[in-house]
Scaffold this motif. Sequence first.
Motif, short mmCIF file in Angstrom:
data_model
loop_
_atom_site.label_atom_id
_atom_site.label_comp_id
_atom_site.label_asym_id
_atom_site.label_seq_id
_atom_site.Cartn_x
_atom_site.Cartn_y
_atom_site.Cartn_z
N GLU A 5 5.46 19.51 11.89
CA GLU A 5 4.71 18.24 11.97
C GLU A 5 5.11 17.42 13.20
O GLU A 5 4.26 16.83 13.86
CB GLU A 5 4.97 17.41 10.70
CG GLU A 5 4.26 17.94 9.47
CD GLU A 5 2.75 17.85 9.58
OE1 GLU A 5 2.22 16.76 9.86
OE2 GLU A 5 2.09 18.89 9.41
N ILE A 8 3.49 18.89 16.21
CA ILE A 8 2.05 18.61 16.26
C ILE A 8 1.82 17.20 16.80
O ILE A 8 0.91 16.97 17.61
CB ILE A 8 1.42 18.80 14.86
CG1 ILE A 8 1.40 20.29 14.51
CG2 ILE A 8 0.02 18.21 14.80
CD1 ILE A 8 1.07 20.58 13.06
N GLU A 9 2.68 16.25 16.41
CA GLU A 9 2.56 14.90 16.97
C GLU A 9 2.94 14.86 18.44
O GLU A 9 2.24 14.30 19.28
CB GLU A 9 3.48 13.93 16.21
CG GLU A 9 2.90 13.47 14.90
CD GLU A 9 3.77 12.38 14.28
OE1 GLU A 9 4.31 11.53 15.00
OE2 GLU A 9 3.89 12.40 13.04
N SER A 12 0.33 16.38 20.65
CA SER A 12 -1.04 16.11 20.21
C SER A 12 -2.03 16.03 21.38
O SER A 12 -3.16 16.51 21.28
CB SER A 12 -1.09 14.83 19.39
OG SER A 12 -0.61 13.74 20.13
N ARG A 13 -1.61 15.46 22.52
CA ARG A 13 -2.54 15.33 23.65
C ARG A 13 -2.86 16.68 24.28
O ARG A 13 -3.90 16.83 24.93
CB ARG A 13 -2.00 14.36 24.71
CG ARG A 13 -1.74 12.96 24.20
CD ARG A 13 -3.00 12.32 23.60
NE ARG A 13 -2.83 10.90 23.40
CZ ARG A 13 -2.26 10.31 22.36
NH1 ARG A 13 -1.80 11.02 21.36
NH2 ARG A 13 -2.17 8.98 22.29
N ILE A 15 -2.90 19.47 22.29
CA ILE A 15 -3.67 20.16 21.25
C ILE A 15 -5.13 19.72 21.29
O ILE A 15 -6.04 20.51 21.07
CB ILE A 15 -3.02 19.88 19.87
CG1 ILE A 15 -1.64 20.54 19.81
CG2 ILE A 15 -3.90 20.39 18.73
CD1 ILE A 15 -0.80 20.13 18.60
N ILE A 16 -5.35 18.44 21.61
CA ILE A 16 -6.72 17.93 21.69
C ILE A 16 -7.52 18.62 22.80
O ILE A 16 -8.72 18.83 22.66
CB ILE A 16 -6.70 16.40 21.92
CG1 ILE A 16 -6.24 15.70 20.64
CG2 ILE A 16 -8.07 15.89 22.33
CD1 ILE A 16 -5.96 14.23 20.83
N LEU A 17 -6.86 18.96 23.88
CA LEU A 17 -7.58 19.59 25.00
C LEU A 17 -8.24 20.89 24.56
O LEU A 17 -7.58 21.76 23.98
CB LEU A 17 -6.61 19.90 26.15
CG LEU A 17 -6.08 18.73 26.96
CD1 LEU A 17 -4.97 19.21 27.88
CD2 LEU A 17 -7.21 18.09 27.76
N SER A 18 -9.53 21.02 24.86
CA SER A 18 -10.21 22.23 24.39
C SER A 18 -9.65 23.47 25.07
O SER A 18 -9.65 24.54 24.48
CB SER A 18 -11.72 22.11 24.63
OG SER A 18 -11.98 22.00 26.00
N GLY A 21 -5.26 23.45 23.23
CA GLY A 21 -5.33 23.61 21.78
C GLY A 21 -4.01 24.10 21.19
O GLY A 21 -2.97 24.12 21.86
N VAL A 22 -4.09 24.46 19.93
CA VAL A 22 -2.90 24.94 19.22
C VAL A 22 -2.39 26.22 19.86
O VAL A 22 -1.19 26.39 20.11
CB VAL A 22 -3.23 25.18 17.73
CG1 VAL A 22 -2.04 25.80 17.01
CG2 VAL A 22 -3.64 23.87 17.06
N GLU A 23 -3.31 27.12 20.18
CA GLU A 23 -2.90 28.42 20.73
C GLU A 23 -2.20 28.23 22.07
O GLU A 23 -1.19 28.85 22.34
CB GLU A 23 -4.12 29.33 20.91
CG GLU A 23 -4.88 29.66 19.62
CD GLU A 23 -5.84 28.56 19.17
OE1 GLU A 23 -5.94 27.51 19.85
OE2 GLU A 23 -6.49 28.75 18.13
N LYS B 21 -7.97 20.05 14.25
CA LYS B 21 -7.88 21.21 15.14
C LYS B 21 -6.80 22.19 14.70
O LYS B 21 -6.98 23.40 14.75
CB LYS B 21 -7.56 20.73 16.57
CG LYS B 21 -8.72 20.90 17.51
CD LYS B 21 -8.31 20.73 18.95
CE LYS B 21 -8.45 22.02 19.72
NZ LYS B 21 -8.37 21.82 21.17
N GLN B 53 -16.20 20.91 21.02
CA GLN B 53 -15.34 22.08 21.25
C GLN B 53 -15.93 23.34 20.63
O GLN B 53 -15.24 24.34 20.45
CB GLN B 53 -13.92 21.78 20.76
CG GLN B 53 -13.38 20.56 21.52
CD GLN B 53 -11.87 20.44 21.53
OE1 GLN B 53 -11.16 21.24 20.96
NE2 GLN B 53 -11.38 19.41 22.22
#
Lengths: 268, 75
Positions: A5, A8-9, A12-13, A15-18, A21-23, B21, B53
Amino acid sequence: MIMNEQQIERYSRHIILSNVGVEGQEKILDGKVLIIGAGGLGSPAALYLAAAGVGTIGIIDGDVVDRTNLQRQVIHFTPDIGKPKVISAKEKIELMNPDVKVNAYQDLVVASNISEYISEYDFIIDGTDNFPTKFLINDACVLNGKAFSHGGIIRFSGQTLTYTPGNTCYRCVFHEPPPKGSVPSCSQAGVLGAIAGMLGTIQAAEALKYLTGTGELLTNRLYYFDTLKNNYRTIDVKRSDDCPVCGKHPTISELQDIEMPACDLKQL
Amino acid sequence: MATYQLDITKEHCPMTFVKTKVELSKLSGGDILEVNLLKGEPLDNVPRSAAEQGHEVLKISQVEEDVYQVIIKKK
């Protein structure tokens, strides 16, 4: 690697980028970047890569912090004077982001050790300010198939080029080191501290784009800027058939040290 | 195609979309994510960002006075 967690915080900026992202953030957390030189370029590069969560950051530098460094080497603070630069850098990174493992090597890269150092990393950042070491880093990365970012600054200007295997290398563009004394070093010519920040930060961005496979790298293009006149441009640079290390008939097949005066050994 | 639920009614921007996401990243293409969120900023932004997205927003419906459900199909 699965993010918790707090991660993720923290990221976060990203992760938001397309495009990340998470990957992409997971690739950054698994990434290994080696910074050669904890000076003007290495400082901002190390800070941004650490903030980004690059899982392993290696830093090589043989110097200790002195007062003349502090005008641009922003990872080092006044109380660090006298401390090995790699230790000073490691302390700041560990305070900034506990996700990052720092390998501090108080050493100079030379022909006999550079291949071993770079072998453990995905991407290399050249943060040195002397031509022999820049060419050594290029040759070692070409011969070992490693991606790296070249960077150079002087006065109010900077240049950078990213090498990945198969693309234009630093030696394709600048065949060999200039004659000793023909080009002033930063300690002779001076450099605006913020220029180091601009260039080192571009190098960090290239490393992050490489790790995440995002966008176009500065391959086959040399980015040059002059902030005095505010000119910013990229110059197409092609692979050279005559390149001594990656051309059709290479003459460099093993690494060799190029003699350099001791005063040029200081990092930016 | 599996269906999953996510409650982000206690999150604030930008964590609303970040959590969405992160959840979507665990799913397979074509899976459905039902997201419960508050009206206002989350309702304005989460469906728009998901669509930007590349995901498909199938339906938005009100489930309580302040709570809406957004149904997203992962790309």
